[in-house]
Design a protein around this motif. Structure first.
Motif, PDB file in Angstrom:
ATOM      1  N   PHE A   1     -16.634   0.569  -9.668  1.00  0.00           N
ATOM      2  CA  PHE A   1     -16.568  -0.790  -9.141  1.00  0.00           C
ATOM      3  C   PHE A   1     -17.900  -1.516  -9.207  1.00  0.00           C
TER       4      PHE A   1
ATOM      5  N   LEU B   1      -4.484   2.341  -9.828  1.00  0.00           N
ATOM      6  CA  LEU B   1      -4.985   3.083  -8.684  1.00  0.00           C
ATOM      7  C   LEU B   1      -4.559   2.348  -7.418  1.00  0.00           C
TER       8      LEU B   1
ATOM      9  N   PRO C   1     -16.634   0.014  -3.658  1.00  0.00           N
ATOM     10  CA  PRO C   1     -16.394   1.434  -3.421  1.00  0.00           C
ATOM     11  C   PRO C   1     -17.159   2.305  -4.411  1.00  0.00           C
TER      12      PRO C   1
ATOM     13  N   ARG D   1      -9.191  -4.056   5.417  1.00  0.00           N
ATOM     14  CA  ARG D   1      -8.011  -3.545   4.724  1.00  0.00           C
ATOM     15  C   ARG D   1      -8.402  -2.776   3.470  1.00  0.00           C
ATOM     16  N   GLY D   2      -7.388  -2.170   2.872  1.00  0.00           N
ATOM     17  CA  GLY D   2      -7.595  -1.477   1.611  1.00  0.00           C
ATOM     18  C   GLY D   2      -7.643  -2.449   0.452  1.00  0.00           C
ATOM     19  N   LEU D   3      -7.697  -1.904  -0.742  1.00  0.00           N
ATOM     20  CA  LEU D   3      -7.827  -2.714  -1.942  1.00  0.00           C
ATOM     21  C   LEU D   3      -6.459  -2.957  -2.564  1.00  0.00           C
TER      22      LEU D   3
ATOM     23  N   ARG E   1     -17.751 -12.207  -2.573  1.00  0.00           N
ATOM     24  CA  ARG E   1     -17.169 -12.633  -1.296  1.00  0.00           C
ATOM     25  C   ARG E   1     -16.793 -14.096  -1.434  1.00  0.00           C
TER      26      ARG E   1
ATOM     27  N   LEU F   1     -13.145  -7.550  -6.248  1.00  0.00           N
ATOM     28  CA  LEU F   1     -13.858  -6.446  -6.901  1.00  0.00           C
ATOM     29  C   LEU F   1     -13.356  -6.236  -8.313  1.00  0.00           C
TER      30      LEU F   1
ATOM     31  N   PHE G   1     -11.945   5.761   1.458  1.00  0.00           N
ATOM     32  CA  PHE G   1     -10.607   5.475   0.950  1.00  0.00           C
ATOM     33  C   PHE G   1     -10.126   6.610   0.065  1.00  0.00           C
TER      34      PHE G   1
ATOM     35  N   TYR H   1     -13.141   7.583  -2.337  1.00  0.00           N
ATOM     36  CA  TYR H   1     -14.227   6.623  -2.471  1.00  0.00           C
ATOM     37  C   TYR H   1     -14.903   6.413  -1.132  1.00  0.00           C
TER      38      TYR H   1
ATOM     39  N   TYR I   1      -9.425  -6.275  -8.209  1.00  0.00           N
ATOM     40  CA  TYR I   1      -8.846  -5.952  -6.918  1.00  0.00           C
ATOM     41  C   TYR I   1      -9.293  -7.000  -5.904  1.00  0.00           C
TER      42      TYR I   1
ATOM     43  N   LEU J   1     -12.170   4.934 -11.390  1.00  0.00           N
ATOM     44  CA  LEU J   1     -12.599   3.554 -11.552  1.00  0.00           C
ATOM     45  C   LEU J   1     -14.007   3.425 -11.010  1.00  0.00           C
TER      46      LEU J   1
ATOM     47  N   GLN K   1      -9.795  -7.369  -1.599  1.00  0.00           N
ATOM     48  CA  GLN K   1      -9.850  -6.633  -0.342  1.00  0.00           C
ATOM     49  C   GLN K   1      -9.948  -7.624   0.811  1.00  0.00           C
TER      50      GLN K   1
ATOM     51  N   PHE L   1     -12.573 -10.500  -0.576  1.00  0.00           N
ATOM     52  CA  PHE L   1     -13.624  -9.807  -1.312  1.00  0.00           C
ATOM     53  C   PHE L   1     -13.009  -9.335  -2.620  1.00  0.00           C
TER      54      PHE L   1
ATOM     55  N   LEU M   1      -4.491  -4.198  -5.885  1.00  0.00           N
ATOM     56  CA  LEU M   1      -4.642  -4.435  -7.317  1.00  0.00           C
ATOM     57  C   LEU M   1      -4.013  -5.772  -7.686  1.00  0.00           C
TER      58      LEU M   1
ATOM     59  N   PHE N   1      -4.673   2.182  -3.234  1.00  0.00           N
ATOM     60  CA  PHE N   1      -5.557   2.581  -2.150  1.00  0.00           C
ATOM     61  C   PHE N   1      -4.863   2.497  -0.792  1.00  0.00           C
ATOM     62  N   GLY N   2      -5.308   3.355   0.107  1.00  0.00           N
ATOM     63  CA  GLY N   2      -4.921   3.234   1.497  1.00  0.00           C
ATOM     64  C   GLY N   2      -5.843   2.271   2.213  1.00  0.00           C
ATOM     65  N   ALA N   3      -5.627   2.134   3.534  1.00  0.00           N
ATOM     66  CA  ALA N   3      -6.378   1.156   4.320  1.00  0.00           C
ATOM     67  C   ALA N   3      -7.776   1.633   4.671  1.00  0.00           C
ATOM     68  N   GLY N   4      -8.063   2.902   4.564  1.00  0.00           N
ATOM     69  CA  GLY N   4      -9.413   3.398   4.805  1.00  0.00           C
ATOM     70  C   GLY N   4      -9.629   3.970   6.184  1.00  0.00           C
TER      71      GLY N   4
ATOM     72  N   GLU O   1       0.854  -1.184   0.000  1.00  0.00           N
ATOM     73  CA  GLU O   1       0.000   0.000   0.000  1.00  0.00           C
ATOM     74  C   GLU O   1       0.887   1.230   0.000  1.00  0.00           C
TER      75      GLU O   1
END
Lengths: 110, 113
Positions: free
Chosen positions: B104, A98, A44, B42-44, B109, B90, A89, A36, B36, B102, B38, B88, B46, A100-103, A2
């Motif tokens: 989504f 793209l 998202p 946590r975040g997403l 799941r 996406l 996010f 997002y 992606y 983007l 997840q 998860f 790629l 993303f961070g952890a949110g 990340e």
């Protein structure tokens, strides 16, 4: 890994107050940034974006600020509502990709 | 208007079984397509992206593969699932050259047991 991070994992806000969510990004070459919103069990949802040649952009009840000097991004939500409760996010874009961070989980108190 | 379809919504598969997740986009031509993953809380991350038919870029070495048999179809596959493949998944699309958001789907799941 990340490359984008968030300062706070959770934020509790009183309904009607303004919310500020912060984000730090690591790649100074990133030229496009997006916020997002993700609700439980869903993908998202796009909120607002900003390009690197801008430092502020406003939408409906939301404002994104970009400070390239310190690689910082923030999302401001005006008059926070219960429906704003979600995970937020930030994401940075470079070469089609793209990251993303952890949110940040935002909880709105009634 | 553009729409993205991703299925199934949930899936439970045993370790060692194959996987195929499908994603289709309607209402746009020559989209960029993305997978992606997840993890919980946590975040997403790629996994794959594609800027055209037959063009697949892999971001993370792993037990998964992707294919784009048609312009608006993106498939995520595995020959043998691992427990660590749970998550998860996406699918997303965009247009342009990385300067547009983007969009989504609602995700799949996947639980590997």
């Amino acid at each position: 890994g990340e490359s984008v991070g968030l300062h706070l994992p959770t934020l509790s806000v009183q309904e009607g107050d303004n919310s500020i969510i912060n984000c730090a990004y690591s790649n100074s070459a990133s030229d496009y940034f997006i916020w997002y919103k993700q609700e439980s069990g869903k993908g998202p949802q796009f909120i607002i974006d900003i390009r690197s040649n801008m430092d502020k952009r406003q939408g409906q009840r939301v404002t994104v600020l970009l400070n390239k000097t310190v690689k910082h991004l923030s999302l401001q939500i005006a008059a926070t509502q219960p429906g704003d409760s979600a995970v937020y996010f930030c994401a940075e874009s470079l070469d089609y990709k793209l990251s993303f961070g952890a949110g940040t989980t935002v909880t709105v108190r009634a | 208007s553009q729409t993205i379809h991703q299925w199934p919504a949930t899936l439970v598969q045993p370790v060692g079984s194959p996987l195929s997740l499908e994603c289709t986009v309607e209402g746009t031509s020559n989209p960029n397509l993305y997978w992606y993953r997840q993890a919980a809380g946590r975040g997403l991350q790629l996994l794959f992206y594609s800027v055209g038919i037959g063009q697949i870029s892999s971001e993370v070495p792993q037990n998964l593969s992707a294919s784009r048999p048609q312009d608006r179809q993106f498939i995520l596959s595995s020959k043998k699932l691992l427990l660590s493949d749970s998550g998860f998944y996406l699918c997303a699309w965009s247009v342009g050259q990385g300067d547009s958001p983007l969009h989504f789907g609602n995700g799949t799941r996947l639980t590997v047991t």
